[in-house]
Design a protein around this motif. Sequence first.
Motif, PDB file in Angstrom:
ATOM      1  N   GLN A 606     -73.538 -42.776 -63.419  1.00 36.87           N
ATOM      2  CA  GLN A 606     -72.950 -42.968 -62.091  1.00 36.87           C
ATOM      3  C   GLN A 606     -71.756 -42.046 -61.831  1.00 36.87           C
ATOM      4  O   GLN A 606     -71.315 -41.900 -60.710  1.00 36.87           O
ATOM      5  CB  GLN A 606     -72.526 -44.425 -61.919  1.00 36.87           C
ATOM      6  N   THR A 638     -79.303 -42.542 -56.810  1.00 40.10           N
ATOM      7  CA  THR A 638     -78.720 -43.539 -55.897  1.00 40.10           C
ATOM      8  C   THR A 638     -77.654 -44.339 -56.633  1.00 40.10           C
ATOM      9  O   THR A 638     -77.663 -44.421 -57.857  1.00 40.10           O
ATOM     10  CB  THR A 638     -79.804 -44.519 -55.400  1.00 40.10           C
ATOM     11  N   LEU A 639     -76.769 -44.946 -55.850  1.00 39.40           N
ATOM     12  CA  LEU A 639     -75.716 -45.769 -56.446  1.00 39.40           C
ATOM     13  C   LEU A 639     -76.322 -47.071 -56.945  1.00 39.40           C
ATOM     14  O   LEU A 639     -77.162 -47.656 -56.267  1.00 39.40           O
ATOM     15  CB  LEU A 639     -74.661 -46.120 -55.400  1.00 39.40           C
ATOM     16  N   THR A 649     -66.979 -47.217 -51.879  1.00 38.90           N
ATOM     17  CA  THR A 649     -68.355 -46.706 -51.785  1.00 38.90           C
ATOM     18  C   THR A 649     -68.321 -45.200 -51.583  1.00 38.90           C
ATOM     19  O   THR A 649     -69.067 -44.450 -52.222  1.00 38.90           O
ATOM     20  CB  THR A 649     -69.099 -47.368 -50.605  1.00 38.90           C
ATOM     21  N   LYS A 650     -67.430 -44.769 -50.719  1.00 42.02           N
ATOM     22  CA  LYS A 650     -67.321 -43.341 -50.440  1.00 42.02           C
ATOM     23  C   LYS A 650     -66.962 -42.582 -51.722  1.00 42.02           C
ATOM     24  O   LYS A 650     -67.568 -41.558 -52.047  1.00 42.02           O
ATOM     25  CB  LYS A 650     -66.210 -43.137 -49.393  1.00 42.02           C
ATOM     26  N   TYR A 653     -69.852 -42.470 -54.172  1.00 38.62           N
ATOM     27  CA  TYR A 653     -70.818 -41.433 -53.803  1.00 38.62           C
ATOM     28  C   TYR A 653     -70.318 -40.065 -54.250  1.00 38.62           C
ATOM     29  O   TYR A 653     -71.083 -39.232 -54.731  1.00 38.62           O
ATOM     30  CB  TYR A 653     -71.053 -41.432 -52.288  1.00 38.62           C
ATOM     31  N   GLN A 654     -69.015 -39.867 -54.081  1.00 43.65           N
ATOM     32  CA  GLN A 654     -68.442 -38.587 -54.481  1.00 43.65           C
ATOM     33  C   GLN A 654     -68.620 -38.359 -55.983  1.00 43.65           C
ATOM     34  O   GLN A 654     -69.010 -37.279 -56.428  1.00 43.65           O
ATOM     35  CB  GLN A 654     -66.946 -38.564 -54.094  1.00 43.65           C
ATOM     36  N   LYS A 784     -70.936 -40.859 -43.117  1.00 37.77           N
ATOM     37  CA  LYS A 784     -71.148 -41.536 -44.400  1.00 37.77           C
ATOM     38  C   LYS A 784     -71.156 -40.525 -45.534  1.00 37.77           C
ATOM     39  O   LYS A 784     -71.557 -39.380 -45.357  1.00 37.77           O
ATOM     40  CB  LYS A 784     -72.483 -42.258 -44.373  1.00 37.77           C
ATOM     41  N   ASN A 786     -72.625 -38.980 -48.880  1.00 37.74           N
ATOM     42  CA  ASN A 786     -73.956 -38.847 -49.474  1.00 37.74           C
ATOM     43  C   ASN A 786     -73.860 -38.070 -50.771  1.00 37.74           C
ATOM     44  O   ASN A 786     -72.921 -37.317 -50.979  1.00 37.74           O
ATOM     45  CB  ASN A 786     -74.882 -38.090 -48.511  1.00 37.74           C
ATOM     46  N   VAL A 787     -74.847 -38.276 -51.609  1.00 35.73           N
ATOM     47  CA  VAL A 787     -74.863 -37.536 -52.877  1.00 35.73           C
ATOM     48  C   VAL A 787     -75.265 -36.084 -52.603  1.00 35.73           C
ATOM     49  O   VAL A 787     -74.739 -35.145 -53.180  1.00 35.73           O
ATOM     50  CB  VAL A 787     -75.849 -38.193 -53.863  1.00 35.73           C
TER      51      VAL A 787
END
Length: 887
Positions: A606, A638-639, A649-650, A653-654, A784, A786-787
């Motif tokens: 992750q 995906t997370l 969450t942001k 994703y980072q 949002k 995103n990866v």
Amino acid sequence: MTDGDNVSSDQVIAELVEMGFEFSAILEAIEAVGPSKNNAVEYILNRPCEDGKALSSSPRCSANSRITLGKRPMHSSLSGQARQSRITDHLQHSGIFKERKTNDLSVASASRSKVVRSVKEEEAPSASKYPSEVPMFPVCKTQQPEVGSDWEQRANNLLHKHFGYSSMKDFQKEALNAWIANNDSLVLAATGSGKSLCFQIPALLSGKVVVVISPLISLMHDQCLKLARHGISACFLGSGQPDSTVEKKAMNGIYEIVYVCPETVLRLIKPLQTLAENRGIALFAIDEVHCVSKWGHDFRPDYRRLSVLRKNFCTSRLKFLKLNIPLMALTATATFRVQDDILESLCMSKETKIVFTSFYRPNLRFSVKHSQTSSPSSYEKDFCELIETYANKRTCGKKKHDMVATNAEDAYETSSNSANCSTSDTENRSPSYECISGASYRDRRNHEITSMKRNTLNACNGRQLSVEYLEDDFDSLQYVNDLDVSCGEFFGRSPVNECAIYDPSTVVNPPTKSEERLQLLHCPLEQGPTIIYVPTRKETLSIAKFLQGYGIRADAYNAKLPKSHLRRVHMEFHENALQVVVATIAFGMGIDKLNVRRIIHYGWPQSLEAYYQEAGRAGRDGKLADCILYANLSKVPTLLPSQRSEEQTKHAYQMLADCFRYGMNTSHCRSKILVEYFGEEFYHEKCLLCDICINGSPELQNLRVEVDIFLQVVAAQDGHNLDSYEVVNYRDAVSRSIWRPNIRMVVGKIREQFPKYATSDQLWWRGLARILEGKGYIKEGDDKANVQIKYPSLTKEGWELLRSGMDQSFFTHPEADMLLSMNTEKSYSSFSEWGKGWADPEIRCQRLERRRADRKTRKARNRKATKSFQNLNTVRGRLAAKLSKAN
Ligand SMILES: Nc1ncnc2c1ncn2[C@@H]1O[C@H](COP(=O)(O)OP(=O)(O)OP(=O)(O)O)[C@@H](O)[C@H]1O
Ligand SMILES: [Mg+2]
């Protein structure tokens, strides 16, 4: 307590220590008068010392003496055998304690050294609960003891005596310097570099207690056990049902080092204040301190509450303190953001010393490999080498053991049963740590496998899986209690013999010069265990079972398995009885096993912090070790589900995006990326070991044409009319409010408008978009996180590049997904080559035909191999399976 015949010697010792008597005097008294507190007190108070004074008023105990550096107050100088607890001892603590009492008394007597009492009786705390006729527990002004200029020499002597090492490392000296100056410190050093010594030595030097906050029971247990082997007494206090004896003794200053989980330390503030007042607390060490930060990878809310340490152990709160008790925070994985958060959250002082040593681990060989990682067929392909290594070169791919999971249902059933089986297995085991020989291990494992199989058959008769279990398949490090013990105590054995076990000569210092590092290239990978990290609990079971099917001594480890099973896996792993542990992130933090040879990540981690932390379990002996990441390079990760705020969450994703980029990278040394990720400058050109350094980068390609097309289409879709290419701006056709040109549409448009790229792969363009984003030519147009960029939009630089015309070249190394799309699907290696022949309708027809056929076969194969597996990979699939089973 009243004296009575049934009172144990240890109870009397504990009470007398609590009253402030010296150990040697107590033990001498008990030997003389038996386990009676009153008689022992009388004996101590009246019996003259060698110098003619009563023990209670001997110079050692006199008011004027002070705890001095280098003077070990407790069980340190142990001769002969010592009473060393193990987990199993703690389970039966009181029983064993009583049983051993009389026999061990002399042992204990020999093994425990003196309690140093250091204060005038008139300085004793006024609110003391102790009777006035007995000496009070010493009050130590909790400031650092006067530091002789020779503290370093003494520290080195202690290091040599207890651990067998010749000298401290530079960063360890720096950390000690900070402590001696009574400063807070933040120690940032690579995994396995020896951070623990930074807080262990102060306990030896000062004679005060060091309190260590640690996140997991297994980690605390490992460290206590190791300390005991090195002649240092320690205990750990988890958050489960407290053992009041161990806790009380800890708060009375019996142990030199007290490990506490964050939850418990919050409960123990008052007793710790008393401890600070009496024996003294040298330091609060907060190990794995990245758990404090929401921006780290293992956030633990209770760690955040540790600011209470500063607030409750400072001079303004405790009048007897002259200086605040220093905090030492330690971690191997903290980015700048996390570091700042740590300093702020723990209320560390403005003068906090940041002790910094390289995060670089020169003996780790990093590599990334593409794998579906989702089915037994990928296991077979990916673990072929592992099987050959451990299973005496059995041929991989031959008919497997009948035990091997063939579908997910089987794996699931067996997983549940494996847990049950393990429980009964471990419950039946003798409660001592025995080393399991290969043969007995195999017998036991066979038995386990047979019973698992039997259970599987039984389970088919109507056993249902719970939805909660199916959905809750990911581990997090939220809970401290990962073993089935909540506390334990360990008294130090004589370190002399143990030095042979921890022979420092076997610990190779990591090579730093490039010639030394080059030598590693020619070293074969030595024998040693492997840890395979997987994202889900289910996979721990299915992969462990798969490997067992090949006769490998493998076992699963995840937070949902019975704790007795987890304890057994820990023990067998440490005793080299297991070859492979297949685990979730629940396993491994802080584990200091020297000879782990391989860390395999099977699926995307992750974050790079988590990845580096887990990879850091490998090669702690300084010898070559492999860190392999198997990931599906054709899919954006995906997370994993977890409760996060929007901001978290942001950030999550980072972190995942950084990890994804690490996997996609084909041109930069992997060690360099990892080290620089933590803000450190990488002084070597490259590590010489990773797959990129060994295999080299793919050829540079001038993708100027493709870049231009891509930017044109993005710009056009974004509402800008450009006529250099015939791009249709169909934004007009769609309502502006709902329009967001995503990457799929961009690629669709390119395919439509440019025949040369009619069958070009999404994957390839996705790679190009990432490169362009990395270079700052496009940015994410979505709010949002995103990866992987989803809605590309041009930046100022992008516009400039677009307008600069075709004269400017755009050389780049294709990234992993681009290579994958080129290698698997087509025979071309670049677009220019690929374009050749498309003009010829015959060739074009053949190619499309071949492509269609390939796709068909692949689909059919995948469907067959992973039908039920895939079903069970989704909650919906699993529920459907459950329903169909119920019907
Ligand atoms: N001065 C030293 N000389 C030689 N070896 C040392 C020295 N200090 C520590 N070590 C050894 O280094 C190994 C790793 O130590 P330790 O467990 O403290 O690492 P760590 O930095 O805490 O790692 P992690 O981040 O994984 O917890 C231990 O086996 C320890 O004995
Ligand atoms: Mg550590």
